[in-house]
Design a protein around this motif. Structure first.
Motif, PDB file in Angstrom:
ATOM      1  N   PHE A 149       0.831  -1.205   0.000  1.00 23.42           N
ATOM      2  CA  PHE A 149       0.000   0.000   0.000  1.00 23.42           C
ATOM      3  C   PHE A 149       0.868   1.258   0.000  1.00 23.42           C
ATOM      4  CE2 PHE A 149      -1.958   3.381   2.563  1.00 23.42           C
ATOM      5  CZ  PHE A 149      -3.026   3.688   1.740  1.00 23.42           C
ATOM      6  N   LEU A 150       1.912   1.269   0.823  1.00 29.44           N
ATOM      7  CA  LEU A 150       2.742   2.465   0.959  1.00 29.44           C
ATOM      8  C   LEU A 150       3.574   2.738  -0.291  1.00 29.44           C
ATOM      9  CD1 LEU A 150       3.975   2.101   4.654  1.00 29.44           C
ATOM     10  CD2 LEU A 150       2.289   3.731   3.769  1.00 29.44           C
ATOM     11  N   THR A 151       4.029   1.691  -0.966  1.00 34.30           N
ATOM     12  CA  THR A 151       4.959   1.868  -2.082  1.00 34.30           C
ATOM     13  C   THR A 151       4.292   1.798  -3.456  1.00 34.30           C
ATOM     14  OG1 THR A 151       5.481  -0.501  -2.067  1.00 34.30           O
ATOM     15  CG2 THR A 151       6.878   0.953  -0.749  1.00 34.30           C
ATOM     16  N   VAL A 152       3.114   1.199  -3.545  1.00 35.10           N
ATOM     17  CA  VAL A 152       2.454   1.046  -4.847  1.00 35.10           C
ATOM     18  C   VAL A 152       1.108   1.769  -4.877  1.00 35.10           C
ATOM     19  CG1 VAL A 152       1.534  -0.580  -6.546  1.00 35.10           C
ATOM     20  CG2 VAL A 152       3.593  -1.165  -5.242  1.00 35.10           C
ATOM     21  N   THR A 153       0.201   1.341  -4.007  1.00 39.83           N
ATOM     22  CA  THR A 153      -1.164   1.870  -4.056  1.00 39.83           C
ATOM     23  C   THR A 153      -1.221   3.353  -3.726  1.00 39.83           C
ATOM     24  OG1 THR A 153      -1.905  -0.310  -3.294  1.00 39.83           O
ATOM     25  CG2 THR A 153      -3.517   1.464  -3.294  1.00 39.83           C
ATOM     26  N   LEU A 154      -0.566   3.752  -2.641  1.00 37.23           N
ATOM     27  CA  LEU A 154      -0.633   5.147  -2.198  1.00 37.23           C
ATOM     28  C   LEU A 154      -0.047   6.120  -3.214  1.00 37.23           C
ATOM     29  CD1 LEU A 154      -1.467   7.073   0.056  1.00 37.23           C
ATOM     30  CD2 LEU A 154       0.770   6.708   1.105  1.00 37.23           C
ATOM     31  N   PRO A 155       1.168   5.874  -3.749  1.00 41.07           N
ATOM     32  CA  PRO A 155       1.696   6.830  -4.739  1.00 41.07           C
ATOM     33  C   PRO A 155       0.829   6.939  -5.993  1.00 41.07           C
ATOM     34  CG  PRO A 155       3.440   5.426  -3.883  1.00 41.07           C
ATOM     35  CD  PRO A 155       2.164   4.838  -3.397  1.00 41.07           C
ATOM     36  N   LEU A 156       0.290   5.805  -6.466  1.00 39.17           N
ATOM     37  CA  LEU A 156      -0.511   5.833  -7.683  1.00 39.17           C
ATOM     38  C   LEU A 156      -1.875   6.481  -7.472  1.00 39.17           C
ATOM     39  CD1 LEU A 156       0.288   2.299  -9.174  1.00 39.17           C
ATOM     40  CD2 LEU A 156       1.169   4.513  -9.920  1.00 39.17           C
ATOM     41  N   SER A 157      -2.380   6.420  -6.257  1.00 35.55           N
ATOM     42  CA  SER A 157      -3.686   7.011  -5.966  1.00 35.55           C
ATOM     43  C   SER A 157      -3.576   8.402  -5.350  1.00 35.55           C
ATOM     44  CB  SER A 157      -4.482   6.102  -5.024  1.00 35.55           C
ATOM     45  OG  SER A 157      -3.787   5.901  -3.806  1.00 35.55           O
ATOM     46  N   LEU A 158      -2.375   8.947  -5.270  1.00 36.54           N
ATOM     47  CA  LEU A 158      -2.160  10.235  -4.622  1.00 36.54           C
ATOM     48  C   LEU A 158      -2.947  11.380  -5.257  1.00 36.54           C
ATOM     49  CD1 LEU A 158      -0.717  11.428  -2.243  1.00 36.54           C
ATOM     50  CD2 LEU A 158       1.287  11.851  -3.683  1.00 36.54           C
ATOM     51  N   PRO A 159      -3.065  11.456  -6.589  1.00 35.83           N
ATOM     52  CA  PRO A 159      -3.892  12.542  -7.158  1.00 35.83           C
ATOM     53  C   PRO A 159      -5.326  12.511  -6.647  1.00 35.83           C
ATOM     54  CG  PRO A 159      -2.528  11.574  -8.866  1.00 35.83           C
ATOM     55  CD  PRO A 159      -2.355  10.704  -7.657  1.00 35.83           C
ATOM     56  N   GLY A 160      -5.907  11.310  -6.525  1.00 38.02           N
ATOM     57  CA  GLY A 160      -7.259  11.201  -6.002  1.00 38.02           C
ATOM     58  C   GLY A 160      -7.336  11.563  -4.531  1.00 38.02           C
ATOM     59  N   ILE A 161      -6.295  11.244  -3.790  1.00 40.84           N
ATOM     60  CA  ILE A 161      -6.255  11.608  -2.375  1.00 40.84           C
ATOM     61  C   ILE A 161      -6.197  13.123  -2.220  1.00 40.84           C
ATOM     62  CG2 ILE A 161      -4.846  11.496  -0.284  1.00 40.84           C
ATOM     63  CD1 ILE A 161      -4.081   8.648  -1.089  1.00 40.84           C
ATOM     64  N   LEU A 162      -5.379  13.770  -3.042  1.00 37.76           N
ATOM     65  CA  LEU A 162      -5.314  15.235  -3.012  1.00 37.76           C
ATOM     66  C   LEU A 162      -6.659  15.854  -3.395  1.00 37.76           C
ATOM     67  CD1 LEU A 162      -1.821  15.794  -4.662  1.00 37.76           C
ATOM     68  CD2 LEU A 162      -2.408  16.046  -2.246  1.00 37.76           C
ATOM     69  N   ALA A 163      -7.306  15.263  -4.398  1.00 38.70           N
ATOM     70  CA  ALA A 163      -8.613  15.773  -4.811  1.00 38.70           C
ATOM     71  C   ALA A 163      -9.630  15.623  -3.684  1.00 38.70           C
ATOM     72  CB  ALA A 163      -9.091  15.031  -6.057  1.00 38.70           C
ATOM     73  N   GLY A 164      -9.581  14.489  -2.990  1.00 39.96           N
ATOM     74  CA  GLY A 164     -10.487  14.283  -1.867  1.00 39.96           C
ATOM     75  C   GLY A 164     -10.248  15.274  -0.748  1.00 39.96           C
ATOM     76  N   MET A 165      -8.983  15.581  -0.489  1.00 42.35           N
ATOM     77  CA  MET A 165      -8.658  16.569   0.545  1.00 42.35           C
ATOM     78  C   MET A 165      -9.220  17.941   0.191  1.00 42.35           C
ATOM     79  SD  MET A 165      -4.705  15.424   1.339  1.00 42.35           S
ATOM     80  CE  MET A 165      -4.407  16.831   2.426  1.00 42.35           C
ATOM     81  N   VAL A 166      -9.061  18.327  -1.061  1.00 45.57           N
ATOM     82  CA  VAL A 166      -9.547  19.641  -1.486  1.00 45.57           C
ATOM     83  C   VAL A 166     -11.069  19.697  -1.443  1.00 45.57           C
ATOM     84  CG1 VAL A 166      -9.695  21.249  -3.424  1.00 45.57           C
ATOM     85  CG2 VAL A 166      -7.525  20.163  -2.863  1.00 45.57           C
ATOM     86  N   LEU A 167     -11.726  18.621  -1.858  1.00 43.70           N
ATOM     87  CA  LEU A 167     -13.183  18.587  -1.805  1.00 43.70           C
ATOM     88  C   LEU A 167     -13.681  18.714  -0.367  1.00 43.70           C
ATOM     89  CD1 LEU A 167     -14.028  15.772  -4.395  1.00 43.70           C
ATOM     90  CD2 LEU A 167     -14.554  18.200  -4.591  1.00 43.70           C
ATOM     91  N   CYS A 168     -13.008  18.035   0.546  1.00 41.14           N
ATOM     92  CA  CYS A 168     -13.372  18.134   1.957  1.00 41.14           C
ATOM     93  C   CYS A 168     -13.158  19.559   2.467  1.00 41.14           C
ATOM     94  CB  CYS A 168     -12.556  17.139   2.776  1.00 41.14           C
ATOM     95  SG  CYS A 168     -12.951  17.109   4.543  1.00 41.14           S
ATOM     96  N   PHE A 169     -12.041  20.162   2.095  1.00 39.84           N
ATOM     97  CA  PHE A 169     -11.749  21.538   2.516  1.00 39.84           C
ATOM     98  C   PHE A 169     -12.791  22.499   1.963  1.00 39.84           C
ATOM     99  CE2 PHE A 169      -9.787  25.678   1.840  1.00 39.84           C
ATOM    100  CZ  PHE A 169      -9.210  25.924   3.079  1.00 39.84           C
ATOM    101  N   ALA A 170     -13.122  22.345   0.680  1.00 36.54           N
ATOM    102  CA  ALA A 170     -14.094  23.245   0.065  1.00 36.54           C
ATOM    103  C   ALA A 170     -15.473  23.081   0.695  1.00 36.54           C
ATOM    104  CB  ALA A 170     -14.162  22.986  -1.440  1.00 36.54           C
ATOM    105  N   LYS A 171     -15.850  21.831   0.971  1.00 33.06           N
ATOM    106  CA  LYS A 171     -17.136  21.590   1.624  1.00 33.06           C
ATOM    107  C   LYS A 171     -17.156  22.200   3.021  1.00 33.06           C
ATOM    108  CE  LYS A 171     -21.173  19.729   2.357  1.00 33.06           C
ATOM    109  NZ  LYS A 171     -22.384  20.285   1.713  1.00 33.06           N
ATOM    110  N   ALA A 172     -16.044  22.085   3.739  1.00 32.18           N
ATOM    111  CA  ALA A 172     -15.955  22.654   5.081  1.00 32.18           C
ATOM    112  C   ALA A 172     -16.046  24.178   5.037  1.00 32.18           C
ATOM    113  CB  ALA A 172     -14.651  22.223   5.754  1.00 32.18           C
TER     114      ALA A 172
END
Length: 230
Positions: A137-160
């Motif tokens: 997860f740390l070396t494969v899944t997380l780096p490849l899914s990082l753009p979606g994680i950043l998008a989720g963070m921004v969506l949460c921030f904007a909603k807040a």
């Protein structure tokens, strides 16, 4: 005309509340998104429904449920107050909790879609080389899914930043303590001569949201380029 001290206070409090809600939700969001994307267990549909429930319920209902559970006389709120001295109702921390609850579904959804888009063959290849599930997860899944994680963070921030119903129901509208941008705008629209202040805060809210979205897009592209180069 510049902002009044009270308006600046509302802007600063909104930024603090939104950032706190986003950062506090992040580890739980990643864990739940991974569980929904990769997990196979009984009750998965129920968990998915519970995660997305704040999107369906009226925000006032969500705020009322938070007040029942985390209020000073609620079971969780009373336990936190008696054990740790933490009070959430009618505090800015309660506003952060309400914003986190409302933004959590958007965060999880973006992260889940990003994790599901990761090629399972890459994860399997890392596992065959002896990597543990956590290391995969740390070396494969997380780096490849990082753009979606950043998008989720921004969506949460904007909603807040834009959350109003659940926040005002749970922590009220106390200037300097729980009055965020939306509640300050609402207050200004209810008093004579407050239209100019409401317009100023509205423009600031729009500017912050646009800046957050642009930053998210830039970070996602930067991460995507680095991942492709690697």
């Amino acid at each position: 005309m510049g902002l009044t001290p009270e308006e600046w206070q509302a802007v600063q409090l909104s930024l603090v509340v939104a950032a706190t809600a986003m950062l506090a939700s992040l580890p739980f969001g990643v864990a739940v998104a991974l569980l929904l994307a990769r997990g196979r267990f009984w009750g998965k549909s129920l968990l998915d429904a519970l995660v997305h429930l704040p999107l369906i319920l009226p925000p006032v209902v969500t705020g009322y449920l938070l007040l029942i559970g985390f209020g000073r006389r609620g079971p969780i709120g009373q336990f936190l107050a008696d054990t740790f001295g933490i009070t959430l109702s009618f505090r800015w921390t309660g506003a952060a909790l309400a914003c986190a609850v409302m933004g959590f579904p958007l965060m999880v959804r973006a992260m889940r879609l990003s994790i599901e888009a990761v090629d399972r063959k890459l994860e399997a290849a890392a596992a065959t080389l002896g990597a543990s599930p956590a290391w995969v997860f740390l070396t494969v899944t997380l780096p490849l899914s990082l753009p979606g994680i950043l998008a989720g963070m921004v969506l949460c921030f904007a909603k807040a930043m834009g959350e109003f119903g659940a926040t005002i129901t749970f922590v009220s509208n106390i200037p300097g303590e729980t009055q965020t941008l939306p509640s300050a705008i609402y207050t200004l629209t209810q008093v004579p001569g407050g239209e100019a202040g409401a317009l100023r805060l509205t423009l600031i809210s729009i500017a912050i949201s646009v800046a957050a979205l642009c930053l998210s897009e830039w970070l996602a592209r930067a991460v995507g380029r680095r991942t492709a180069e690697a």
